[in-house]
Each structure stands twice: as structure tokens, then as C-alpha cells.
Design an enzyme around this catalytic site. Structure first.
Site, PDB file in Angstrom:
ATOM      1  N   LYS A   6       0.830  -1.212   0.000  1.00 26.17           N
ATOM      2  CA  LYS A   6       0.000   0.000   0.000  1.00 26.17           C
ATOM      3  C   LYS A   6       0.860   1.257   0.000  1.00 26.17           C
ATOM      4  O   LYS A   6       0.659   2.158  -0.821  1.00 26.17           O
ATOM      5  CB  LYS A   6      -0.901   0.003   1.241  1.00 26.17           C
ATOM      6  CG  LYS A   6      -1.513   1.365   1.562  1.00 26.17           C
ATOM      7  CD  LYS A   6      -2.437   1.319   2.755  1.00 26.17           C
ATOM      8  CE  LYS A   6      -1.978   1.906   4.035  1.00 26.17           C
ATOM      9  NZ  LYS A   6      -1.694   3.313   4.163  1.00 26.17           N
ATOM     10  N   ASN A   7       1.822   1.320   0.925  1.00 27.29           N
ATOM     11  CA  ASN A   7       2.522   2.596   1.098  1.00 27.29           C
ATOM     12  C   ASN A   7       3.537   2.891  -0.018  1.00 27.29           C
ATOM     13  O   ASN A   7       4.027   4.015  -0.119  1.00 27.29           O
ATOM     14  CB  ASN A   7       3.148   2.687   2.495  1.00 27.29           C
ATOM     15  CG  ASN A   7       2.052   2.854   3.551  1.00 27.29           C
ATOM     16  OD1 ASN A   7       0.923   3.238   3.230  1.00 27.29           O
ATOM     17  ND2 ASN A   7       2.375   2.541   4.802  1.00 27.29           N
ATOM     18  N   ARG A 106       0.023  15.017  12.918  1.00 20.75           N
ATOM     19  CA  ARG A 106       0.715  14.485  11.729  1.00 20.75           C
ATOM     20  C   ARG A 106       1.126  15.674  10.864  1.00 20.75           C
ATOM     21  O   ARG A 106       0.543  15.919   9.802  1.00 20.75           O
ATOM     22  CB  ARG A 106      -0.182  13.490  10.976  1.00 20.75           C
ATOM     23  CG  ARG A 106      -0.540  12.287  11.813  1.00 20.75           C
ATOM     24  CD  ARG A 106      -1.247  11.204  11.019  1.00 20.75           C
ATOM     25  NE  ARG A 106      -0.356  10.476  10.131  1.00 20.75           N
ATOM     26  CZ  ARG A 106      -0.729   9.451   9.365  1.00 20.75           C
ATOM     27  NH1 ARG A 106      -1.978   9.030   9.392  1.00 20.75           N
ATOM     28  NH2 ARG A 106       0.127   8.843   8.580  1.00 20.75           N
TER      29      ARG A 106
HETATM   30  C1  EPZ Z   1       3.954   6.741   6.583  1.00 18.14           C
HETATM   31  O1  EPZ Z   1       3.266   7.855   7.118  1.00 18.14           O
HETATM   32  C2  EPZ Z   1       2.925   5.647   6.449  1.00 18.14           C
HETATM   33  N1  EPZ Z   1       1.855   6.113   5.587  1.00 18.14           N
HETATM   34  C3  EPZ Z   1       2.375   5.267   7.823  1.00 18.14           C
HETATM   35  O2  EPZ Z   1       1.548   4.150   7.665  1.00 18.14           O
HETATM   36  C4  EPZ Z   1       3.534   4.871   8.741  1.00 18.14           C
HETATM   37  O3  EPZ Z   1       3.035   4.671  10.061  1.00 18.14           O
HETATM   38  C5  EPZ Z   1       4.596   5.967   8.781  1.00 18.14           C
HETATM   39  O4  EPZ Z   1       5.011   6.306   7.424  1.00 18.14           O
HETATM   40  C6  EPZ Z   1       5.845   5.562   9.550  1.00 18.14           C
HETATM   41  O5  EPZ Z   1       6.407   4.414   8.985  1.00 18.14           O
HETATM   42  C7  EPZ Z   1       2.061   6.172   4.267  1.00 18.14           C
HETATM   43  O6  EPZ Z   1       3.103   5.809   3.744  1.00 18.14           O
HETATM   44  C8  EPZ Z   1       0.916   6.654   3.454  1.00 18.14           C
HETATM   45  P1  EPZ Z   1       6.256   9.867   8.594  1.00 18.14           P
HETATM   46  P2  EPZ Z   1       3.942   9.284   7.079  1.00 18.14           P
HETATM   47  O7  EPZ Z   1       6.300  11.128   7.827  1.00 18.14           O
HETATM   48  O8  EPZ Z   1       4.790   9.389   5.882  1.00 18.14           O
HETATM   49  C9  EPZ Z   1       6.803  13.106  12.075  1.00 18.14           C
HETATM   50  C10 EPZ Z   1      -0.387   2.880   7.796  1.00 18.14           C
HETATM   51  O9  EPZ Z   1      -0.948   2.318   8.754  1.00 18.14           O
HETATM   52  N2  EPZ Z   1       6.752  14.097  10.973  1.00 18.14           N
HETATM   53  O10 EPZ Z   1       7.329   8.861   8.387  1.00 18.14           O
HETATM   54  O11 EPZ Z   1       2.857  10.280   7.259  1.00 18.14           O
HETATM   55  C11 EPZ Z   1       5.466  12.434  12.272  1.00 18.14           C
HETATM   56  O12 EPZ Z   1       4.626  13.202  13.106  1.00 18.14           O
HETATM   57  C12 EPZ Z   1       0.137   4.280   7.910  1.00 18.14           C
HETATM   58  O13 EPZ Z   1      -0.238   2.333   6.676  1.00 18.14           O
HETATM   59  C13 EPZ Z   1       6.990  15.421  11.239  1.00 18.14           C
HETATM   60  O14 EPZ Z   1       7.229  15.811  12.386  1.00 18.14           O
HETATM   61  O15 EPZ Z   1       4.832   9.196   8.381  1.00 18.14           O
HETATM   62  C14 EPZ Z   1       5.885  11.113  12.891  1.00 18.14           C
HETATM   63  O16 EPZ Z   1       6.098  11.282  14.268  1.00 18.14           O
HETATM   64  C15 EPZ Z   1      -0.218   4.915   9.218  1.00 18.14           C
HETATM   65  N3  EPZ Z   1       6.948  16.310  10.193  1.00 18.14           N
HETATM   66  C16 EPZ Z   1       7.234  10.807  12.216  1.00 18.14           C
HETATM   67  O17 EPZ Z   1       7.684  12.076  11.696  1.00 18.14           O
HETATM   68  C17 EPZ Z   1       6.687  15.915   8.914  1.00 18.14           C
HETATM   69  O18 EPZ Z   1       6.676  16.774   8.026  1.00 18.14           O
HETATM   70  C18 EPZ Z   1       7.173   9.824  11.074  1.00 18.14           C
HETATM   71  O19 EPZ Z   1       6.166  10.234  10.133  1.00 18.14           O
HETATM   72  C19 EPZ Z   1       6.455  14.567   8.648  1.00 18.14           C
HETATM   73  C20 EPZ Z   1       6.486  13.672   9.704  1.00 18.14           C
END
Ligand code: EPZ
Length: 402
Positions: A6-7, A106
Site C-alpha cells: 500500500k505505502n 501528523r
Molecule cells: C507513513 O506515514 C505511512 N503512511 C504510515 O503508515 C507509517 O506509520 C509511517 O510512514 C511511519 O512508517 C504512508 O506511507 C501513506 P512519517 P507518514 O512522515 O509518511 C513526524 C499505515 O498504517 N513528521 O514517516 O505520514 C510524524 O509526526 C500508515 O499504513 C513530522 O514531524 O509518516 C511522525 O512522528 C499509518 N513532520 C514521524 O515524523 C513531517 O513533516 C514519522 O512520520 C512529517 C512527519
């Protein structure tokens, strides 16, 4: 048989907007997030043809607008990838503030930091994100947090920027590598995906290609955990065992038997499992997206287990549902303290988000009596044919249409 990731797919589909041409994507998972993604692409002017259940041809020759519908884009998280692709292709884009599972704050500040470093102006007003640039120029960007979304999005945006962009402190998840491989198949020049530093040499043009999405690490991990929880004997195929190492290692630490094949993994249990501590971390650490299913297994595993969620601030909501089934769990801050019980009892529970929903399915499989799960539309966002797949393993599970 595990479906496409999916991702990875939710990034590859929007990335086809980079080109004026046709891409055929295989091994696309049949889930609602992909259907929404296709709807958004169509509204932008793309022509989508399903060749079969898992293969889509996307013709992005006639992109007619740079405004993605706010209602659709704010429905799911990965709509942010429209920004990277359209910014590169058209120099402007408007999308709704990305939605998705409610896991706490998020933010998208790291995406914005990357786009601005490439020369874009970003405005957020009335729930919409507007990004525009006269032209994109390469930059050196050091991300403040390791973010899957920001890594992929800025990588997409930089594919045709002038010069060589260097991204540091990037995410190394298999889907990051898969998107880089897809972009390279379109003619991009990206090196280092899968390490901490990605180098993107801007090219003048990208072209259409055929590409097959990698298997879903998280769906595979969910079935591995279900196998251990039900003390079953399950062979999970169409996977890349390397992507599952942290999950295999944790199951082995608990006492389960995990045997890797070339593209399969077999999980069996022949003795009592032990409680363990789990801490989620960016790849290659234990994936946050498998944390909730894992806590179901630990809820019936002898001894005390600590599950610490270090990526998301609010990803223990499913524990309230598990407690309705008799689990003994106390959440303190980001850690769930789980004392294993002999058995869970069937109950009416809620799929509070996508992975929590899969966790409830596993809980229902191991509980005495019947479990009813509501709000299953969350599960349909990420698990293709979940009830058929579990039924083929002997589960008594059915979708009740109301
Ligand atoms: C991706 O989300 C996945 N979604 C998530 O899967 C997954 O949990 C996550 O990566 C971590 O592996 C998709 O790929 C669509 P991140 P994403 O940016 O990209 C912080 C599922 O169940 N952050 O890696 O949104 C954030 O708050 C979903 O399939 C910032 O601070 O996650 C978090 O604490 C749920 N600023 C950490 O980084 C930003 O600009 C990681 O988030 C971006 C993120």
C-alpha cells in the site's frame, strides 16, 4: 499470498503525474486508498484503465487542472504525494490538508521544508495547501525527523530540478526504495535510496514505464503475527524476507518458529510463547504499522510485555478495545504495559484505525466465542480481501452487510 505494498503504491500512482505519457503499474493492492488515489488522478485529467484486478494503466497526457479536489485529498494521508509530482510537472498545485488515520499530530513541515529548499512557495489556508514555483533548483536538505512521506515527496519533486539534490537523514523503508526504483525506471537519476543519504541528479525529462510494486511488508507482518497468535502453521508467500527481519526476530525471541524461504516465510508455534518488549522505530527497526497486531499477540502471551510506540503519539487506542475482550493492558505515555492473559473473550469492538482494525481481526480469531468488529472501512483502506485470506486459512470470519 501477500498483495502489493500500500505505502509504495499510494506514492507510485501520484508520481505518474510527473510525465506526459503512459505508465502501467502491476501488483497494485485492491484497497480503498488506491481507489481514492485513482479518483483524484482522474479529477486531474488522468485516464485510468484497470487491465485486471492488480494492474492499472495510467495515461497522464492531458492533465487539465492543478487543483486536486479538497474533499478527496483530505480523506487520506498519501494525497500529499500529488504535491511533489504536480509541483515538478506544472509548477503549481493545490490539495486539501492530508487526512489519514488519527495517530496524533501528523505535521507536514518536513515536506514543506523540502519544497521551499527547492525554491517553492508554500501557503496553507482554509484547509488547503498551495505550492508554486517558477522553477525548481537542487538543494541540500537535512531532514529534522526521519519521515517516510517527506523523503518520498521531496525525492519526487527533485527528479527534474536543475542540479543534484542531496537529501540527508532520510527514511529507509522498503517503500522508499521502491518509489526510487520506479522513478529510475521512468528515467530519473536517484542513488542511495535505502541508506541515510539520497542523491537525485535532475534530468530533463521522464518517460512512461511498466513497473511492479513490491510486496506489502505490513500485510505480511500482520499474517505472521496472526499465525503465531492462533498457534497455526502458515506459509506466507510473495514476500521479501529481508523486509520482515525485525518482525521475524521478535517472533523468534518469543519462541515461535520462523523459517524463511526465497520469497516466503513459514510461522509455526510448538511451545508456550514468552512476553517480550517491543519498541517501534524507523526501518530497519520494528515497524509502527505492525505494533497494534503485535500487542494482540502479547496480550495472550505469558508474562509482562512493554510496547513502546516511538513514531506516533497516539497509537494505543486499540488497547481500550482489547480490554473489552479481557486483555490486561495499562497505557503510560507512549508505552503499553501488557500482562498476558490465558484467553480473550469475544466482544463487540471498534476498528479505531487501519492497523487497529487488523489487530481486532486477530483478537477475534483467538478469542472465545464471537467477536463483532465495526467501522471496518478502516481495514479496507489497507488489507485486500482480508476475510477471504483468513477464511482460506480456516478462520470463521464473514463480512456482514448492513
Ligand atoms: C507513513 O506515514 C505511512 N503512511 C504510515 O503508515 C507509517 O506509520 C509511517 O510512514 C511511519 O512508517 C504512508 O506511507 C501513506 P512519517 P507518514 O512522515 O509518511 C513526524 C499505515 O498504517 N513528521 O514517516 O505520514 C510524524 O509526526 C500508515 O499504513 C513530522 O514531524 O509518516 C511522525 O512522528 C499509518 N513532520 C514521524 O515524523 C513531517 O513533516 C514519522 O512520520 C512529517 C512527519
Amino acid at each position: 499470498v501477500i498483495s502489493g505494498a500500500k505505502n509504495a503504491a499510494v506514492a507510485i500512482l501520484p508520481a505518474t503525474l510527473l510525465i506526459d505519457g503512459v505508465c502501467t503499474i502491476e501488483n497494485v493492492p485492491n484497497i480503498s486508498d488506491i481507489k481514492i488515489s485513482c479518483e483524484i488522478l482522474k479529477k486531474l485529467g488522468a485516464k485510468i484503465t484497470w487491465q485486471d484486478e492488480h494492474t492499472i494503466t495510467i495515461d497522464t497526457t492531458n492533465i487539465t487542472t492543478t487543483k486536486a479536489p479538497l474533499d478527496l485529498t483530505s480523506k487520506f494521508r498519501a494525497s500529499y504525494y500529488i504535491i511533489g509530482a504536480m509541483l515538478s510537472r506544472k509548477g503549481e498545485v493545490e490539495v486539501g490538508m492530508p487526512g489519514g488515520c488519527k495517530l496524533g499530530a501528523r505535521p507536514i513541515d518536513q515536506h514543506i521544508k523540502g519544497f521551499e529548499a527547492l525554491g517553492a512557495n508554500v501557503t496553507i489556508e482554509h484547509g488547503a495547501v498551495l505550492v508554486e514555483a517558477e522553477s525548481l533548483k537542487a538543494a541540500n536538505i537535512f531532514f529534522d525527523v526521519v519521515s517516510v512521506g517527506a523523503t518520498i515527496n521531496v525525492m519526487i519533486a527533485a527528479t527534474m530540478a536543475e542540479g543534484t539534490t542531496v537529501l540527508e537523514n532520510v527514511a529507509k523503508e522498503p517503500h522508499v526504495v521502491d518509489v526510487a526504483n520506479f522513478l529510475n525506471s521512468m528515467g530519473a537519476d536517484i542513488k542511495g535510496a535505502g541508506t541515510d543519504v539520497i542523491r537525485i541528479k535532475g534530468v530533463n525529462e521522464l518517460v512512461g514505464c511498466n513497473y511492479s510494486v513490491i510486496p506489502d511488508q505490513i500485510e505480511a507482518g500482520t499474517f505472521m503475527i496472526a499465525a503465531a497468535a492462533t498457534k497455526g502453521d502458515v506459509t506466507i508467500t510473495n514476500i521479501i524476507p529481508k523486509h520482515l527481519e525485525s518482525i521475524s526476530a521478535k517472533l523468534i525471541e518469543m519462541g515461535a518458529i520462523v523459517k524463511e524461504g526465497d520469497d516466503s516465510v513459514r510461522v509455526t508455534v510448538d511451545n508456550e510463547l514468552r512476553g517480550v518488549n517491543v519498541k517501534t522505530a524507523p526501518y530497519p527497526g520494528f515497524p509502527t504499522d505492525v505494533q497494534q497486531p503485535m500487542s494482540v499477540l502479547l496480550s495472550i502471551t505469558k508474562g509482562r510485555s512493554l510496547v513502546t510506540e516511538s513514531i506516533w503519539e497516539n497509537r494505543h487506542k486499540h488497547t481500550d478495545e482489547l480490554k473489552k475482550m479481557g486483555a490486561m493492558i495499562k497505557v503510560e505515555g507512549r508505552t503499553a504495559i501488557i500482562d498476558g492473559v490465558e484467553k480473550l473473550e469475544g466482544a463487540k469492538v471498534i476498528a479505531t484505525d487501519l492497523r487497529a482494525g487488523a489487530a481486532m481481526v486477530i483478537a477475534g480469531l483467538i478469542a472465545n466465542g464471537e467477536t463483532e468488529i465495526v467501522d471496518i472501512e478502516h481495514i479496507d483502506r489497507g488489507y485486500p480481501h482480508i476475510e477471504e485470506k483468513f477464511r482460506s486459512l480456516g478462520a470463521d470470519i464473514r463480512r456482514v452487510v448492513r
